[in-house]
Motif scaffolding. Structure first.
Motif, PDB file in Angstrom:
ATOM      1  N   ILE A   1       0.886  -1.076   0.141  1.00  0.00           N
ATOM      2  CA  ILE A   1      -0.132   0.264  -0.121  1.00  0.00           C
ATOM      3  C   ILE A   1       1.002   1.226   0.135  1.00  0.00           C
ATOM      4  CG2 ILE A   1      -1.669   1.329   1.386  1.00  0.00           C
ATOM      5  CD1 ILE A   1      -2.524  -1.444   2.535  1.00  0.00           C
ATOM      6  N   ILE A   2       0.434   2.324  -1.095  1.00  0.00           N
ATOM      7  CA  ILE A   2       1.403   3.432  -0.995  1.00  0.00           C
ATOM      8  C   ILE A   2       1.297   4.165   0.171  1.00  0.00           C
ATOM      9  CG2 ILE A   2       1.653   5.543  -2.334  1.00  0.00           C
ATOM     10  CD1 ILE A   2       2.445   3.364  -4.033  1.00  0.00           C
ATOM     11  N   VAL A   3       2.371   4.610   0.896  1.00  0.00           N
ATOM     12  CA  VAL A   3       2.396   5.380   1.975  1.00  0.00           C
ATOM     13  C   VAL A   3       3.023   6.673   1.859  1.00  0.00           C
ATOM     14  CG1 VAL A   3       3.057   5.412   4.468  1.00  0.00           C
ATOM     15  CG2 VAL A   3       2.195   3.243   3.683  1.00  0.00           C
ATOM     16  N   LYS A   4       2.372   7.915   2.156  1.00  0.00           N
ATOM     17  CA  LYS A   4       3.088   9.016   1.782  1.00  0.00           C
ATOM     18  C   LYS A   4       3.332   9.819   3.157  1.00  0.00           C
ATOM     19  CE  LYS A   4       0.847  10.112  -2.617  1.00  0.00           C
ATOM     20  NZ  LYS A   4       0.173  10.703  -3.505  1.00  0.00           N
ATOM     21  N   ASN A   5       3.116   9.395   4.304  1.00  0.00           N
ATOM     22  CA  ASN A   5       3.715   9.906   5.688  1.00  0.00           C
ATOM     23  C   ASN A   5       5.282   9.272   5.913  1.00  0.00           C
ATOM     24  OD1 ASN A   5       1.398  10.824   5.977  1.00  0.00           O
ATOM     25  ND2 ASN A   5       0.691   9.029   7.311  1.00  0.00           N
ATOM     26  N   ALA A   6       6.176  10.321   5.979  1.00  0.00           N
ATOM     27  CA  ALA A   6       7.452   9.850   6.042  1.00  0.00           C
ATOM     28  C   ALA A   6       7.677   9.277   7.527  1.00  0.00           C
ATOM     29  CB  ALA A   6       8.354  10.942   6.085  1.00  0.00           C
ATOM     30  N   ASP A   7       6.840   9.749   8.565  1.00  0.00           N
ATOM     31  CA  ASP A   7       6.991   9.445   9.911  1.00  0.00           C
ATOM     32  C   ASP A   7       6.003   7.979  10.158  1.00  0.00           C
ATOM     33  OD1 ASP A   7       4.379  10.422   9.691  1.00  0.00           O
ATOM     34  OD2 ASP A   7       4.886  11.942  11.409  1.00  0.00           O
ATOM     35  N   ALA A   8       5.536   7.628   9.132  1.00  0.00           N
ATOM     36  CA  ALA A   8       4.799   6.203   9.344  1.00  0.00           C
ATOM     37  C   ALA A   8       5.590   5.080  10.101  1.00  0.00           C
ATOM     38  CB  ALA A   8       4.254   5.566   7.910  1.00  0.00           C
ATOM     39  N   SER A   9       5.083   4.274  10.774  1.00  0.00           N
ATOM     40  CA  SER A   9       6.021   3.559  11.788  1.00  0.00           C
ATOM     41  C   SER A   9       6.125   1.995  10.906  1.00  0.00           C
ATOM     42  CB  SER A   9       5.210   3.400  13.117  1.00  0.00           C
ATOM     43  OG  SER A   9       6.013   2.149  13.810  1.00  0.00           O
ATOM     44  N   VAL A  10       7.412   1.717  10.877  1.00  0.00           N
ATOM     45  CA  VAL A  10       7.349   0.256   9.975  1.00  0.00           C
ATOM     46  C   VAL A  10       8.416  -0.581  11.030  1.00  0.00           C
ATOM     47  CG1 VAL A  10       6.985   0.696   7.775  1.00  0.00           C
ATOM     48  CG2 VAL A  10       9.179   1.197   8.615  1.00  0.00           C
ATOM     49  N   GLY A  11       8.224  -1.806  10.729  1.00  0.00           N
ATOM     50  CA  GLY A  11       9.109  -2.782  11.718  1.00  0.00           C
ATOM     51  C   GLY A  11       9.596  -3.942  10.837  1.00  0.00           C
ATOM     52  N   ASP A  12      10.163  -4.916  11.431  1.00  0.00           N
ATOM     53  CA  ASP A  12      10.852  -5.985  10.867  1.00  0.00           C
ATOM     54  C   ASP A  12      10.079  -6.961   9.937  1.00  0.00           C
ATOM     55  OD1 ASP A  12      13.422  -5.368  11.830  1.00  0.00           O
ATOM     56  OD2 ASP A  12      13.354  -7.286  13.182  1.00  0.00           O
ATOM     57  N   ASP A  13       8.501  -6.941  10.322  1.00  0.00           N
ATOM     58  CA  ASP A  13       7.681  -7.909   9.641  1.00  0.00           C
ATOM     59  C   ASP A  13       7.075  -7.176   8.501  1.00  0.00           C
ATOM     60  OD1 ASP A  13       8.308  -9.850  11.235  1.00  0.00           O
ATOM     61  OD2 ASP A  13       6.551  -9.307  12.742  1.00  0.00           O
ATOM     62  N   ASP A  14       7.334  -5.801   8.097  1.00  0.00           N
ATOM     63  CA  ASP A  14       6.675  -5.236   6.977  1.00  0.00           C
ATOM     64  C   ASP A  14       7.524  -5.391   5.660  1.00  0.00           C
ATOM     65  OD1 ASP A  14       4.509  -3.917   8.418  1.00  0.00           O
ATOM     66  OD2 ASP A  14       5.938  -2.568   9.398  1.00  0.00           O
ATOM     67  N   VAL A  15       6.907  -5.238   4.635  1.00  0.00           N
ATOM     68  CA  VAL A  15       7.536  -5.338   3.424  1.00  0.00           C
ATOM     69  C   VAL A  15       7.568  -3.983   2.656  1.00  0.00           C
ATOM     70  CG1 VAL A  15       7.415  -6.289   1.039  1.00  0.00           C
ATOM     71  CG2 VAL A  15       6.855  -7.763   2.793  1.00  0.00           C
ATOM     72  N   VAL A  16       8.673  -3.346   2.854  1.00  0.00           N
ATOM     73  CA  VAL A  16       9.051  -1.886   2.542  1.00  0.00           C
ATOM     74  C   VAL A  16       9.477  -1.959   1.100  1.00  0.00           C
ATOM     75  CG1 VAL A  16       9.643   0.449   3.026  1.00  0.00           C
ATOM     76  CG2 VAL A  16       9.170  -1.164   4.952  1.00  0.00           C
ATOM     77  N   GLU A  17       8.867  -1.124   0.223  1.00  0.00           N
ATOM     78  CA  GLU A  17       9.529  -1.167  -1.418  1.00  0.00           C
ATOM     79  C   GLU A  17       9.400   0.269  -1.860  1.00  0.00           C
ATOM     80  OE1 GLU A  17       8.540  -5.204  -3.607  1.00  0.00           O
ATOM     81  OE2 GLU A  17       6.792  -3.863  -3.183  1.00  0.00           O
ATOM     82  N   CYS A  18      10.599   0.679  -2.437  1.00  0.00           N
ATOM     83  CA  CYS A  18      10.790   2.000  -3.065  1.00  0.00           C
ATOM     84  C   CYS A  18      10.984   1.971  -4.559  1.00  0.00           C
ATOM     85  CB  CYS A  18      11.827   2.938  -2.157  1.00  0.00           C
ATOM     86  SG  CYS A  18      12.057   4.327  -2.838  1.00  0.00           S
ATOM     87  N   MET A  19      10.209   2.378  -5.300  1.00  0.00           N
ATOM     88  CA  MET A  19      10.187   2.236  -6.517  1.00  0.00           C
ATOM     89  C   MET A  19      10.582   0.889  -7.047  1.00  0.00           C
ATOM     90  SD  MET A  19      12.364   5.744  -7.607  1.00  0.00           S
ATOM     91  CE  MET A  19      13.720   5.575  -6.418  1.00  0.00           C
ATOM     92  N   GLY A  20       9.784  -0.235  -6.451  1.00  0.00           N
ATOM     93  CA  GLY A  20       9.755  -1.648  -6.887  1.00  0.00           C
ATOM     94  C   GLY A  20      10.998  -2.370  -6.144  1.00  0.00           C
ATOM     95  N   LYS A  21      11.763  -1.706  -5.575  1.00  0.00           N
ATOM     96  CA  LYS A  21      12.589  -2.635  -4.886  1.00  0.00           C
ATOM     97  C   LYS A  21      12.612  -2.667  -3.100  1.00  0.00           C
ATOM     98  CE  LYS A  21      16.819  -1.355  -7.857  1.00  0.00           C
ATOM     99  NZ  LYS A  21      18.335  -0.978  -7.660  1.00  0.00           N
ATOM    100  N   ARG A  22      13.087  -3.916  -2.908  1.00  0.00           N
ATOM    101  CA  ARG A  22      12.718  -4.220  -1.386  1.00  0.00           C
ATOM    102  C   ARG A  22      13.796  -3.549  -0.417  1.00  0.00           C
ATOM    103  NH1 ARG A  22      10.658  -9.654   1.014  1.00  0.00           N
ATOM    104  NH2 ARG A  22      10.508  -8.836   3.289  1.00  0.00           N
ATOM    105  N   TYR A  23      13.307  -3.061   0.454  1.00  0.00           N
ATOM    106  CA  TYR A  23      14.558  -2.682   1.409  1.00  0.00           C
ATOM    107  C   TYR A  23      14.321  -3.126   2.954  1.00  0.00           C
ATOM    108  CZ  TYR A  23      16.105   0.631  -2.115  1.00  0.00           C
ATOM    109  OH  TYR A  23      16.297   0.999  -3.374  1.00  0.00           O
ATOM    110  N   SER A  24      15.285  -3.440   3.618  1.00  0.00           N
ATOM    111  CA  SER A  24      15.211  -3.623   5.030  1.00  0.00           C
ATOM    112  C   SER A  24      16.495  -3.017   5.848  1.00  0.00           C
ATOM    113  CB  SER A  24      15.386  -5.282   5.182  1.00  0.00           C
ATOM    114  OG  SER A  24      16.314  -5.781   4.537  1.00  0.00           O
TER     115      SER A  24
END
Ligand code: URA
Length: 237
Positions: free
Chosen positions: A32-55
């Motif tokens: 899901i697109i997220v537009k808040n820089a201060d959204a909270s994310v953790g180890d179990d989240d799948v975070v992607e930026c321009m199609g690439k996954r980051y951890s």
């Protein structure tokens, strides 16, 4: 952790760059697109930026079935590298490197990670991590060759090789398990007993076995179970 910090730590860009990416809708969390820089994310989240996954803050571990003609390096001026293979599939390759080397004409199991400590332990001569290779031979494999390999052979180093395990598959194919990792070791061992390697594939490294569903040049992330098994070496168990 804040989303912008997570992405910056994971190598997506500087803090201000990633804030821009987030604002422009280029970042998703669990699809899901997220537009808040201060959204909270953790180890179990799948975070992607321009199609690439980051951890961030977590080491990454990949198992590659290395094809021939690719070099075990991070960069190379002439040849395609094992890291290029991941990069071509949009993996964020920041800090990733292969654990040890397979020759350009060797295929099979290669671990790729950004965990320097684990890599050090796996390659340490003191840890004696078993490596099993499928070895295709030019000439018939004899019982004399088997005896020599299992006792240790002179490959021109200070000491003979440590006793290897041999499993005969057929007249010209064996599985060889060695504990050291000297340059061209398997080829030199077979040369020392009067034969020659014409095909070489690594099948196992310590507790890790090549996933036989991976075709040449294919890779996948290690499972938690595989990572934990590797860490038992790491802890000296
Ligand atoms: N031994 C070799 O000779 N080559 C390899 O790539 C790995 C082990």
């Amino acid at each position: 952790m804040r989303l912008d910090k997570y992405l910056a730590d994971g190598g997506a860009g500087s803090r201000s760059q990633v804030k821009e990416y987030i604002k422009k809708g280029k970042v998703s969390v669990n699809g899901i697109i997220v537009k808040n820089a201060d959204a909270s994310v953790g180890d179990d989240d799948v975070v992607e930026c321009m199609g690439k996954r980051y951890s961030a803050g977590k080491f990454r571990y990949y198992m590659l079935n290395k094809p021939v003609d690719v070099v075990s390096a991070t960069t190379d001026n002439r040849d395609r590298t094992v890291i290029d293979i991941l990069k071509e599939c949009d993996v964020n390759v920041k800090d990733l490197f292969p654990v040890g080397r397979l020759d350009k004409d060797t295929e099979g199991l290669l671990l790729i990670t950004d965990d320097g400590q684990l890599s050090h332990e796996l390659l340490s001569p003191k840890k004696h991590v078993d490596k099993t290779y499928e070895v295709g031979l030019r000439d018939l494999f004899t019982t004399e060759m088997e005896r020599k390999l299992t006792e240790g052979v002179d490959i021109g180093e200070k000491r003979p090789t440590m006793p290897a395990k041999v499993q005969i598959i057929n007249d010209k194919k064996i599985l060889l398990t060695i504990r050291e990792g000297k340059f061209h070791q398997v080829k030199r061992m077979l040369m020392a007993v009067g034969n020659e390697v014409i095909y070489l594939k690594r099948l196992k490294m310590g507790p890790l076995s090549l996933d036989d569903s991976l075709g040449q040049g294919e890779f996948r992330e290690l499972s938690d179970c595989e990572i934990n098994a590797l860490k038992t070496i790491h802890e000296g168990k």
